[in-house]
Motif scaffolding. Structure first.
Motif, PDB file in Angstrom:
ATOM      1  N   SER A  80      57.356  57.243  15.912  1.00 46.40           N
ATOM      2  CA  SER A  80      58.018  57.680  17.144  1.00 46.40           C
ATOM      3  C   SER A  80      57.565  56.809  18.306  1.00 46.40           C
ATOM      4  O   SER A  80      56.488  56.195  18.276  1.00 46.40           O
ATOM      5  CB  SER A  80      57.678  59.140  17.440  1.00 46.40           C
ATOM      6  N   SER A  96      57.258  58.697   9.250  1.00 47.92           N
ATOM      7  CA  SER A  96      58.089  58.312  10.392  1.00 47.92           C
ATOM      8  C   SER A  96      57.227  57.727  11.499  1.00 47.92           C
ATOM      9  O   SER A  96      55.998  57.821  11.503  1.00 47.92           O
ATOM     10  CB  SER A  96      58.857  59.527  10.915  1.00 47.92           C
ATOM     11  N   ARG A 125      60.634  55.428   8.850  1.00 49.82           N
ATOM     12  CA  ARG A 125      61.900  55.795   9.485  1.00 49.82           C
ATOM     13  C   ARG A 125      61.630  56.256  10.917  1.00 49.82           C
ATOM     14  O   ARG A 125      60.566  56.811  11.212  1.00 49.82           O
ATOM     15  CB  ARG A 125      62.591  56.918   8.703  1.00 49.82           C
ATOM     16  N   GLU A 155      62.866  61.776  14.435  1.00 48.42           N
ATOM     17  CA  GLU A 155      63.971  62.447  15.133  1.00 48.42           C
ATOM     18  C   GLU A 155      63.549  62.800  16.552  1.00 48.42           C
ATOM     19  O   GLU A 155      62.364  63.021  16.831  1.00 48.42           O
ATOM     20  CB  GLU A 155      64.368  63.709  14.371  1.00 48.42           C
TER      21      GLU A 155
END
Length: 553
Positions: free
Chosen positions: A31, A29, A50, A53
């Motif tokens: 960020s 991921s 991705r 979160e």
């Protein structure tokens, strides 16, 4: 294979290797601010990163914005635990992603991830920023039309080389290439010709008998612009006026200096005497067309209006135009030429767009101060423009015209002349050291030109553009001739281009299927020589009011 930090192109300002590697795993991921995250993910699409979160602190790639780094700048720190990127803006984040892509195996340049590939990058630190803000490629889609897919692919190629300007030459005597809803005959009539010349210099005229044409819809332009913007590329449209106007006048002869003449879209190369009238009706017509193009592209910080290779005989012969010139208080048709381009630049300024011109438009000294000048005839006229306070983008025939052959050899496919080599491009200094500090500061960029008389398709485009475009990308990024070890870095980079599917010209010479053969597509070495061309251009630049150069751009 894990590439080292000494295999990057363009070469970064700072690269420091440390022991170890970081390996991306499925589901990795990223960020950070959404715009920067999107830019990094686009650069590293093969990894399928991705977004992390909210609140997660375990992202493989962490991106932060640091405006203090400046536009397009970035820093990367790679440890065994992950990657940290600091970017000055979205473009900086995108370029950081492109640098990481080069550190990955060459499979990162394929359209899909190959099973079994280890996506690892070496540990270390990089810091980078461009020396020049305009790092461009000019693509002539007027002489030979290229479908939209080729334009989008060219944007991809610019992006992976950290080039940030796509100059689209949308109109010339041989074709008009964009839809106009206000003046539909432009694309209905002006976008195609019955045939195309196959003659070389001084040969008997010959033609292929094959219709040629095409144009982009305004929706296509919007798509091209959005695609480019996402990849940190600015589209610079060019509507070349008042000369090079045969295709326009084939559709709307009422805007000609001699409206009674019959005009057609040219099927040959070279300079045509066809020229638009400078009267108010023409300005209104072009204003409407500009508005359509700006409306499609969206933000258009730069708009090229040409101004080159204008034969002013029809203006001088027209009583109406001469009377208008006298009314404006202008002494000569050359002064009227300068006034006309300034009037169009004012129109663009009202739309928050800066005019860009070829250097013939500068010599009168009547341009708006914010007009950007492209001195294609060489550094002499470029220095005069810089000394007069204009920003300059270096676009000299030698060595930045990539329609010239890379070798004086009959094995080369047909080119406009001899010879501009990879080494010539690599040795070019876009900011001349002998200029004053003030003059050097006004060189905002460098750009290579792909005039398409001898570029009929995408395969030939690849061959002409690369790897000379790789050298151009490095001198554009650094603002100086290529740094040491360029050859070794280029060798590594060509492996990436192989994976990407680029049909470049190998440095050792063309592959068997890339040769010109024995037909009309075979190059004629020595017919047009670069040194001969440069002597001619030098003669042209000696006259401050040179308005009728006879060489083709």
């Amino acid at each position: 294979m894990i590439w080292g930090m000494d295999h990057l192109l363009p070469r970064p300002r700072v690269s420091e290797s440390t022991p170890g590697v970081f390996e991306f795993v499925p589901g990795s991921s990223v960020s950070g601010p959404a715009a920067l995250v999107d830019a990094v993910r686009l650069s590293l699409a093969v990894l399928d990163l991705r977004p992390a979160e909210a609140g997660a602190d375990t992202a493989a790639v962490r991106v932060v914005e640091d405006a203090g780094l400046g536009p397009e700048a970035y820093e990367i720190e790679i440890t065994a635990e992950g990657v940290r990127i600091a970017a000055g803006d979205r473009a900086g984040a995108f370029y950081a992603g492109q640098t990481l892509r080069q550190l990955l195996p060459a499979e990162a340049y394929r359209a899909a991830a190959l099973p079994g590939t280890v996506w690892a990058v070496p540990c270390g630190r990089l810091a980078d920023a461009p020396a020049l803000s305009w790092r461009g490629a000019h693509l002539d889609v007027a002489r030979n039309f290229l479908p939209k897919r080729e334009v989008l692919r060219m944007i991809d190629m610019l992006a992976l080389h950290k080039l940030n300007r796509l100059h689209l030459h949308l109109v010339d005597d041989q074709g008009w290439r964009v839809e106009s809803r206000a003046y539909p005959l432009l694309h209905e009539i002006g976008s195609h010709r019955d045939q195309t010349t196959t003659s070389y210099y001084r040969e008997e005229p010959a033609f292929d008998g094959v219709p040629h044409g095409g144009y982009y819809t305004l929706t296509d332009l919007a798509e091209i612009s959005a695609y480019a913007t996402a990849r940190a590329v600015t589209v610079v449209p060019e509507i070349d006026v008042p000369g090079h106007a045969s295709a326009i006048l084939a559709a709307y002869p009422e805007f000609a200096a001699r409206p009674a003449d019959t005009y057609r879209v040219l099927d040959r190369w070279g300079i045509s005497p066809a020229i638009l009238s400078p009267l108010p009706a023409t300005v209104d017509f072009l204003t409407t067309v500009f508005d359509e193009i700006i409306g499609a592209l969206g933000d258009v910080p730069y708009f090229h209006i040409g101004g080159d290779e204008c034969v002013l005989d029809d203006w001088a012969a027209s009583a109406e135009i001469s009377a208008y010139q006298e009314k404006l208080g202008l002494a000569t048709p050359a002064d009227l030429h300068a006034w006309f381009l300034r009037r169009l630049a004012d129109v663009l300024a009202e739309r928050r767009s800066r005019a860009v011109v070829w250097d013939e438009a500068f010599v009168s000294g009547m341009l708006r101060q914010d007009t950007v000048v492209m001195p294609w005839r060489g550094p002499q006229v470029g220095r005069r423009a810089a000394a007069a306070g204009h920003e300059v983008v270096a676009t000299p025939v030698f060595p930045m015209y990539f329609d010239y052959a890379e070798a004086a050899s009959a094995e080369e496919p047909l080119a406009i002349g001899d010879t501009i080599t990879l080494a010539d491009v690599a040795a070019f200094a876009p900011v001349p050291s002998e200029w004053t500090v003030e003059e050097r500061d006004r060189v905002v960029g460098v750009q290579f030109q792909l005039w398409s008389e001898r570029i009929p398709d995408g395969r030939t485009l690849d061959y002409r553009a690369w790897p000379r475009g790789c050298a151009a990308a490095e001198i554009a990024w650094s603002g100086a001739p290529v740094s040491e070890c360029f050859t070794g870095r280029l060798d590594a980079h060509l492996v990436r281009l192989d994976a990407f599917g680029v049909e470049y010209r190998p440095p050792a010479g063309p592959r068997p299927w890339q040769r010109g053969g024995s037909g009309w597509r075979r190059h004629r070495p020595g017919v047009v020589d670069v040194q001969e061309m440069m002597r001619h251009l030098h003669e042209l630049t000696q006259s401050a009011d040179s308005t009728r150069p006879s060489t083709s751009s």
